[in-house]
Design an enzyme around this catalytic site. Sequence first.
Site, mmCIF file in Angstrom:
data_model
loop_
_atom_site.group_PDB
_atom_site.id
_atom_site.type_symbol
_atom_site.label_atom_id
_atom_site.label_comp_id
_atom_site.label_asym_id
_atom_site.label_seq_id
_atom_site.Cartn_x
_atom_site.Cartn_y
_atom_site.Cartn_z
ATOM 1 N N ALA A 66 25.762 11.553 10.598
ATOM 2 C CA ALA A 66 24.469 10.876 10.665
ATOM 3 C C ALA A 66 24.090 10.507 9.239
ATOM 4 O O ALA A 66 24.532 11.158 8.286
ATOM 5 C CB ALA A 66 23.435 11.796 11.292
ATOM 6 N N GLY A 111 27.742 14.129 12.680
ATOM 7 C CA GLY A 111 27.522 13.200 13.785
ATOM 8 C C GLY A 111 28.753 12.349 14.097
ATOM 9 O O GLY A 111 28.921 11.896 15.227
ATOM 10 N N GLU A 114 30.747 14.462 16.295
ATOM 11 C CA GLU A 114 30.015 14.542 17.566
ATOM 12 C C GLU A 114 30.152 13.251 18.368
ATOM 13 O O GLU A 114 30.294 13.282 19.590
ATOM 14 C CB GLU A 114 28.541 14.856 17.284
ATOM 15 C CG GLU A 114 28.386 16.237 16.667
ATOM 16 C CD GLU A 114 26.972 16.515 16.183
ATOM 17 O OE1 GLU A 114 26.538 15.865 15.213
ATOM 18 O OE2 GLU A 114 26.305 17.356 16.774
ATOM 19 N N GLU A 134 27.159 20.378 8.700
ATOM 20 C CA GLU A 134 25.687 20.289 8.608
ATOM 21 C C GLU A 134 25.067 21.513 7.940
ATOM 22 O O GLU A 134 24.021 21.429 7.318
ATOM 23 C CB GLU A 134 25.073 20.112 10.005
ATOM 24 C CG GLU A 134 25.325 18.756 10.635
ATOM 25 C CD GLU A 134 26.553 18.723 11.527
ATOM 26 O OE1 GLU A 134 27.473 19.559 11.333
ATOM 27 O OE2 GLU A 134 26.610 17.859 12.418
#
Length: 260
Positions: A66, A111, A114, A134
């Site tokens: 992300a 992300g 993911e 993260e």
Amino acid sequence: MSYETITVEQRDNVTLVTLNRPQALNALNSQVLEDLVEAFAAFEADDSQGCLVLTGAGEKAFAAGADIKEMADKPAADFYNEDFFARWTSHLVKATRKPWIAAVNGFALGGGCELAMMADFILASDKAKFGQPEIKLGVAPGMGGSQRLTRAVGKAKAMEMCLTGRMMDAEEAERSGLVARVVPHDDLVEDAVKTAKAIAGMPPMAAKVNKEMVNAAYETFLDQGVLHERRLFQILTATEDKVEGMKAFIEKREGEWKGK
Ligand code: CAA
């Protein structure tokens, strides 16, 4: 249709989507989400398209996570009130009933890992690297990583990766069940498109049903749902609205809400 952060091309009955922010290692910002939501919806609605391949532009990354620059100054209440990250699952997983493949060509971190795990399966280049780093940013996976990685590779490896942030290379990822197959880097996209064409050539309804059946193995168990609920409840006890709500009850008046 042209997009800001992705490219989309149709190769016969296969849609090839490429994340296209190589200068930011294809980091996933809000515009990427908007573009992917639109491209996936167009794929889903187009009867000529039977399978989708998602990959990353550039030599280094599928997606390095992300977008940290977008998240850095965002208040916690905004993450919650916007239900930040919810649309990734609702659109790319739940609303996409046709099969799609992640062709991971480099870093798939946070992300990015993911997003790859949202695909029906992952094909990895021999240069791929997977990780959930993260924790080093003071946070944790937010797009399903703690759940999907644990189901894919088991508790020991998922826990080690989440707690240390270490990366897994393609060979380990295949051995651990995270990826279906490892492909020489230069052949990755062609191999993924060829695989996708084989799937797109299957009876369309049977393809959807097979996908749905395998995904049924990922259903939430009651214990997990109850724990999730309890943790979110505990987080809410930190809000100003909780203090006001309970105070208002005791003082026999209506509460005045701040949304934080
Ligand atoms: N968000 C925003 N920008 C990112 C980014 C990210 N996740 N990852 C890389 N970039 C940017 C860098 O800031 C850099 O930009 P500038 O040139 O403007 O400085 C550019 O991409 C190239 O990156 P590096 O110079 O860092 O490249 P490198 O080869 O030295 O390192 C890397 C590669 C190890 C992948 C490193 O970029 C890195 O650690 N990236 C962050 C990985 C990460 O922590 N991901 C998790 C994000 S949080 C998340 O995803 C939450 C969630 O659960 C959904």
